[in-house]
Write a protein that holds these residues in place. Structure first.
Motif, PDB file in Angstrom:
ATOM      1  N   LEU A   1       0.810  -1.468   0.110  1.00 50.96           N
ATOM      2  CA  LEU A   1      -0.033  -0.025   0.012  1.00 50.96           C
ATOM      3  C   LEU A   1       0.760   1.248   0.047  1.00 50.96           C
ATOM      4  O   LEU A   1       1.980   1.434   0.556  1.00 50.96           O
ATOM      5  CB  LEU A   1      -0.879   0.080   1.214  1.00 50.96           C
ATOM      6  N   SER A   2       0.522   2.200  -0.732  1.00 54.91           N
ATOM      7  CA  SER A   2       1.408   3.513  -0.735  1.00 54.91           C
ATOM      8  C   SER A   2       0.177   4.630  -0.650  1.00 54.91           C
ATOM      9  O   SER A   2      -0.582   4.660  -1.539  1.00 54.91           O
ATOM     10  CB  SER A   2       2.105   3.628  -2.112  1.00 54.91           C
ATOM     11  N   ARG A   3       0.003   5.112   0.403  1.00 54.30           N
ATOM     12  CA  ARG A   3      -0.833   6.295   0.823  1.00 54.30           C
ATOM     13  C   ARG A   3      -2.326   5.786   0.401  1.00 54.30           C
ATOM     14  O   ARG A   3      -3.074   6.511  -0.048  1.00 54.30           O
ATOM     15  CB  ARG A   3      -0.530   7.753   0.093  1.00 54.30           C
ATOM     16  N   GLY A   4      -2.764   4.771   1.013  1.00 58.16           N
ATOM     17  CA  GLY A   4      -3.847   3.956   0.812  1.00 58.16           C
ATOM     18  C   GLY A   4      -4.177   3.498  -0.522  1.00 58.16           C
ATOM     19  O   GLY A   4      -5.219   2.967  -0.797  1.00 58.16           O
ATOM     20  N   VAL A   5      -3.329   3.620  -1.641  1.00 60.37           N
ATOM     21  CA  VAL A   5      -3.696   2.644  -2.830  1.00 60.37           C
ATOM     22  C   VAL A   5      -2.991   1.577  -2.825  1.00 60.37           C
ATOM     23  O   VAL A   5      -1.639   1.323  -2.539  1.00 60.37           O
ATOM     24  CB  VAL A   5      -2.950   3.799  -4.015  1.00 60.37           C
ATOM     25  N   THR A   6      -3.451   0.370  -3.410  1.00 60.53           N
ATOM     26  CA  THR A   6      -2.994  -0.829  -3.420  1.00 60.53           C
ATOM     27  C   THR A   6      -2.024  -0.863  -4.753  1.00 60.53           C
ATOM     28  O   THR A   6      -2.522  -0.567  -5.840  1.00 60.53           O
ATOM     29  CB  THR A   6      -4.224  -2.098  -3.430  1.00 60.53           C
ATOM     30  N   ILE A   7      -0.938  -1.288  -4.719  1.00 66.59           N
ATOM     31  CA  ILE A   7      -0.089  -1.361  -6.009  1.00 66.59           C
ATOM     32  C   ILE A   7      -0.205  -2.866  -6.415  1.00 66.59           C
ATOM     33  O   ILE A   7       0.080  -3.760  -5.739  1.00 66.59           O
ATOM     34  CB  ILE A   7       1.418  -1.237  -5.599  1.00 66.59           C
ATOM     35  N   PRO A   8      -0.878  -3.061  -7.591  1.00 62.88           N
ATOM     36  CA  PRO A   8      -1.094  -4.256  -8.058  1.00 62.88           C
ATOM     37  C   PRO A   8       0.368  -5.333  -8.097  1.00 62.88           C
ATOM     38  O   PRO A   8       1.544  -4.890  -7.889  1.00 62.88           O
ATOM     39  CB  PRO A   8      -1.331  -4.028  -9.522  1.00 62.88           C
ATOM     40  N   ALA A   9       0.168  -6.459  -7.687  1.00 56.78           N
ATOM     41  CA  ALA A   9       1.144  -7.550  -7.719  1.00 56.78           C
ATOM     42  C   ALA A   9       1.894  -7.531  -8.882  1.00 56.78           C
ATOM     43  O   ALA A   9       3.267  -8.083  -8.693  1.00 56.78           O
ATOM     44  CB  ALA A   9       0.425  -8.888  -7.249  1.00 56.78           C
ATOM     45  N   PHE A  10       1.587  -7.046  -9.937  1.00 64.23           N
ATOM     46  CA  PHE A  10       2.292  -7.096 -11.063  1.00 64.23           C
ATOM     47  C   PHE A  10       3.541  -6.461 -10.894  1.00 64.23           C
ATOM     48  O   PHE A  10       4.809  -6.703 -11.267  1.00 64.23           O
ATOM     49  CB  PHE A  10       1.562  -6.563 -12.272  1.00 64.23           C
ATOM     50  N   TYR A  11       3.611  -5.501  -9.902  1.00 64.25           N
ATOM     51  CA  TYR A  11       4.506  -4.315  -9.626  1.00 64.25           C
ATOM     52  C   TYR A  11       5.807  -4.922  -8.857  1.00 64.25           C
ATOM     53  O   TYR A  11       6.650  -4.255  -8.506  1.00 64.25           O
ATOM     54  CB  TYR A  11       4.294  -3.109  -9.361  1.00 64.25           C
ATOM     55  N   ASP A  12       5.541  -6.169  -8.184  1.00 65.18           N
ATOM     56  CA  ASP A  12       6.451  -6.696  -7.263  1.00 65.18           C
ATOM     57  C   ASP A  12       7.489  -7.523  -8.130  1.00 65.18           C
ATOM     58  O   ASP A  12       7.306  -8.320  -8.909  1.00 65.18           O
ATOM     59  CB  ASP A  12       5.771  -7.830  -6.239  1.00 65.18           C
ATOM     60  N   PRO A  13       8.820  -6.902  -8.115  1.00 67.63           N
ATOM     61  CA  PRO A  13       9.730  -7.734  -8.942  1.00 67.63           C
ATOM     62  C   PRO A  13      10.055  -9.231  -8.452  1.00 67.63           C
ATOM     63  O   PRO A  13       9.981  -9.539  -7.178  1.00 67.63           O
ATOM     64  CB  PRO A  13      10.931  -7.002  -8.780  1.00 67.63           C
ATOM     65  N   PRO A  14      10.442  -9.942  -9.407  1.00 66.42           N
ATOM     66  CA  PRO A  14      10.750 -11.540  -8.794  1.00 66.42           C
ATOM     67  C   PRO A  14      12.348 -11.550  -8.155  1.00 66.42           C
ATOM     68  O   PRO A  14      12.960 -10.339  -8.446  1.00 66.42           O
ATOM     69  CB  PRO A  14      10.699 -12.298 -10.170  1.00 66.42           C
ATOM     70  N   ALA A  15      12.556 -12.562  -7.608  1.00 63.46           N
ATOM     71  CA  ALA A  15      13.964 -12.598  -7.016  1.00 63.46           C
ATOM     72  C   ALA A  15      14.989 -12.742  -8.203  1.00 63.46           C
ATOM     73  O   ALA A  15      16.228 -12.245  -7.992  1.00 63.46           O
ATOM     74  CB  ALA A  15      13.956 -13.799  -6.246  1.00 63.46           C
ATOM     75  N   ALA A  16      14.648 -13.289  -9.305  1.00 63.51           N
ATOM     76  CA  ALA A  16      15.828 -13.506 -10.181  1.00 63.51           C
ATOM     77  C   ALA A  16      15.253 -12.682 -11.554  1.00 63.51           C
ATOM     78  O   ALA A  16      14.040 -12.703 -11.879  1.00 63.51           O
ATOM     79  CB  ALA A  16      16.045 -14.898 -10.625  1.00 63.51           C
ATOM     80  N   LEU A  17      16.301 -11.998 -12.200  1.00 65.33           N
ATOM     81  CA  LEU A  17      15.830 -11.261 -13.362  1.00 65.33           C
ATOM     82  C   LEU A  17      16.501 -12.055 -14.527  1.00 65.33           C
ATOM     83  O   LEU A  17      17.558 -12.808 -14.321  1.00 65.33           O
ATOM     84  CB  LEU A  17      16.282  -9.821 -13.139  1.00 65.33           C
ATOM     85  N   PRO A  18      16.198 -11.588 -15.861  1.00 66.88           N
ATOM     86  CA  PRO A  18      16.857 -12.332 -17.040  1.00 66.88           C
ATOM     87  C   PRO A  18      18.171 -11.559 -17.239  1.00 66.88           C
ATOM     88  O   PRO A  18      18.765 -10.739 -16.367  1.00 66.88           O
ATOM     89  CB  PRO A  18      15.737 -11.644 -18.252  1.00 66.88           C
ATOM     90  N   ALA A  19      19.007 -12.183 -17.985  1.00 66.83           N
ATOM     91  CA  ALA A  19      20.444 -11.727 -17.867  1.00 66.83           C
ATOM     92  C   ALA A  19      20.391 -10.650 -18.738  1.00 66.83           C
ATOM     93  O   ALA A  19      21.444  -9.886 -18.657  1.00 66.83           O
ATOM     94  CB  ALA A  19      21.062 -13.003 -18.567  1.00 66.83           C
ATOM     95  N   ALA A  20      19.569 -10.492 -19.867  1.00 66.65           N
ATOM     96  CA  ALA A  20      19.795  -9.489 -20.756  1.00 66.65           C
ATOM     97  C   ALA A  20      19.292  -8.156 -20.489  1.00 66.65           C
ATOM     98  O   ALA A  20      18.107  -8.114 -20.145  1.00 66.65           O
ATOM     99  CB  ALA A  20      19.474  -9.905 -22.169  1.00 66.65           C
ATOM    100  N   ASP A  21      19.827  -7.198 -20.681  1.00 70.38           N
ATOM    101  CA  ASP A  21      19.114  -5.637 -20.582  1.00 70.38           C
ATOM    102  C   ASP A  21      17.873  -5.520 -21.556  1.00 70.38           C
ATOM    103  O   ASP A  21      18.252  -5.750 -22.794  1.00 70.38           O
ATOM    104  CB  ASP A  21      20.039  -4.571 -20.651  1.00 70.38           C
ATOM    105  N   GLY A  22      16.764  -5.174 -20.896  1.00 72.27           N
ATOM    106  CA  GLY A  22      15.600  -4.948 -21.833  1.00 72.27           C
ATOM    107  C   GLY A  22      14.780  -6.111 -22.011  1.00 72.27           C
ATOM    108  O   GLY A  22      13.737  -5.949 -22.814  1.00 72.27           O
ATOM    109  N   ALA A  23      15.124  -7.278 -21.461  1.00 70.89           N
ATOM    110  CA  ALA A  23      14.501  -8.490 -21.536  1.00 70.89           C
ATOM    111  C   ALA A  23      13.159  -8.281 -20.770  1.00 70.89           C
ATOM    112  O   ALA A  23      13.240  -7.769 -19.664  1.00 70.89           O
ATOM    113  CB  ALA A  23      15.252  -9.699 -20.907  1.00 70.89           C
ATOM    114  N   LEU A  24      12.072  -8.758 -21.209  1.00 71.05           N
ATOM    115  CA  LEU A  24      10.798  -8.718 -20.685  1.00 71.05           C
ATOM    116  C   LEU A  24      10.825  -9.642 -19.559  1.00 71.05           C
ATOM    117  O   LEU A  24      11.251 -10.825 -19.467  1.00 71.05           O
ATOM    118  CB  LEU A  24       9.634  -9.412 -21.473  1.00 71.05           C
ATOM    119  N   VAL A  25      10.334  -9.310 -18.189  1.00 70.85           N
ATOM    120  CA  VAL A  25      10.098 -10.170 -17.179  1.00 70.85           C
ATOM    121  C   VAL A  25       8.651 -10.662 -17.025  1.00 70.85           C
ATOM    122  O   VAL A  25       8.522 -11.864 -16.939  1.00 70.85           O
ATOM    123  CB  VAL A  25      10.289  -9.382 -15.664  1.00 70.85           C
ATOM    124  N   ARG A  26       7.902  -9.740 -17.238  1.00 72.23           N
ATOM    125  CA  ARG A  26       6.309 -10.201 -17.550  1.00 72.23           C
ATOM    126  C   ARG A  26       5.547  -8.915 -18.131  1.00 72.23           C
ATOM    127  O   ARG A  26       6.056  -7.688 -18.211  1.00 72.23           O
ATOM    128  CB  ARG A  26       5.648 -10.403 -16.052  1.00 72.23           C
TER     129      ARG A  26
END
Length: 441
Positions: free
Chosen positions: A35-60
């Motif tokens: 929550l940020s000032r009463g607004v629920t931030i969608p779960a989509f915005y929570d980054p995973p523990a591991a990211l792709p190797a290439a810059d610009g690669a889509l995570v989701r």
């Protein structure tokens, strides 16, 4: 009514007329809900523990409902939006998840060649995750009694879509994504987020843009600094992202001068965002902050870390940094007295490298919030380095409000700025006017 309050009221009214949504305060939720000032931030915005190797690669990615949208054939107007999370690299060299949005326009591109792509770097939105530009496309106005966020960048985005230009907008490092604080006006973070947004858009399944699409960058204020830095860093960081044109409006090229200008201004809250961002980028600066900030200063930084522009205008408009320090010293004086802090800001300076491709630098001659002189100096520096520079001084009458002096040129010049950029996307040549700078204001 103070000027900043009038401006905020105008922005809120405009957003409401365009289909804004007032969001109710969200009740307490599960511990994994952000929550940020009463607004629920969608779960989509929570980054995973591991990211792709290439810059610009889509995570989701996932469909993004546009609040301002109409049904049409063959699809919704002005286009179909997709929420993005992609990998980038921060100024420390570490991988970072960045969010944003891609919009596939319904309109045809009539400029010749493949459909082009413009990466929009938003102006100052704030530091709370609810302020992210991608959320502003879904909720042009967030108003719940705890926060006021206006998606004012929607206007430039929709104007580009109407021309048949595909648009990708970045939320920047840490704005939207919930794993860290937004590194406000960090030169490298902003540039990388912009360039990697282009890569992410080209990798998106179903997008009509490709490696053959001409690429443009568009940004004003914080966004102007991000696009300017991206034009400088592109050859080394993203040689695959060839730039047809870059618009840099009111760029904060010299943060030392900008810091002095915003202290005590309508947008004094941006001082807190800047300091918070500096400490996020370089934790070694924390002892300096601890040595100088008093309890009021620490409380202001914590408060501002979850605020949007509207919140800061109301709560911290005309605040002075002298009220945040133990001995009443201003932030500008602290910068001058602390070599490590001065060196950090010197490293943020834009203008030391020739920009890639044609650039258009626009600055209001009466802008005293992001000072005109330092923006003009960026154009001069780039001209000296051999850049293809179109310098555009915007003569909008001065007002008693620094914020209005800053935003007036944005509105007055936006049509010309977009026309210049779409000309570059159409392959039309441009002619530098560096020769005229000695007689230009």
């Amino acid at each position: 009514m103070p000027a900043r309050t009038r401006l905020l009221a105008l922005a809120v009214t405009a957003a409401a007329c365009l289909g804004a949504q007032a969001l109710p305060t969200v009740p307490a939720a599960a511990s994994d809900t952000v929550l940020s000032r009463g607004v629920t931030i969608p779960a989509f915005y929570d980054p995973p523990a591991a990211l792709p190797a290439a810059d610009g690669a889509l995570v989701r990615s996932e469909p993004l409902p546009l609040a301002l949208s109409l049904p049409g054939i063959p699809g919704p107007l002005p286009g179909r939006a997709t929420r993005l999370m992609y990998r980038s690299t921060d100024s420390g060299g570490d991988p970072v998840a960045v969010t944003g949005a891609y919009i596939e326009p319904a309109a045809d591109w009539k400029g010749g060649g493949a459909r082009p792509l413009v990466a929009v770097a938003p102006g100052t939105m704030g530091q709370g995750d609810q302020c992210a530009a991608s959320l502003g496309l879904e909720h042009p106005l967030q108003l719940n009694g705890q926060t006021v966020s206006v998606g004012y960048e929607d206007l430039s985005i929709y104007r580009l879509l109407a021309e048949g230009v595909a648009v990708v907008v970045t939320d920047y490092v840490g704005l939207g994504a919930t794993d860290r604080l937004h590194t406000y006006v960090n030169r490298v973070d902003g540039a990388h987020a912009v360039l990697d947004a282009v890569r992410a858009a080209r990798a998106l399944t179903g997008a009509s843009v490709s490696a053959g699409s001409r690429i443009g960058l568009y940004g004003y204020s914080q966004g102007g600094g991000a696009t300017a830095a991206a034009a400088e860093l592109q050859p080394a960081y993203a040689p695959d992202v060839v730039l047809a044109g870059t618009y840099s409006g009111a760029p904060p090229a010299d943060l030392t001068e900008v810091t002095e200008a915003i202290d005590g201004s309508d947008l004094a809250g941006a001082l807190g965002w800047a300091v918070n961002g500096f400490l996020q980028s370089d934790p070694a600066l924390k002892p300096i902050a601890e040595a100088h900030l008093d309890a009021a200063g620490e409380a202001a930084l914590a408060d501002l870390s979850t605020m949007c522009v509207g919140d800061a205008l109301l709560a911290y408009g005309s605040a002075h940094s002298t009220a945040w320090t133990k001995d009443g010293t201003s932030l500008g004086d602290i910068i001058r007295s602390e070599p490590a802090l001065s060196a950090f800001l010197d490293d943020q300076r834009i203008g030391g490298t020739k920009p890639a491709g044609p650039v258009r630098v626009a600055t209001g001659v009466n802008d005293n919030l992001v000072p005109h002189a330092q923006a003009r100096r960026l154009a001069v520096d780039w001209c000296r380095e051999g850049g293809d520079v179109t310098y555009a001084p915007i003569d909008v009458p001065a007002t008693g409000s620094g914020l209005l002096n800053h935003l007036g040129p944005l509105l007055a010049d936006q049509g010309d700025a977009l026309s210049w950029l779409t000309d570059r996307l159409s392959g039309r040549p441009t002619l530098s006017n560096c020769w005229s700078l000695p007689v230009q204001p």
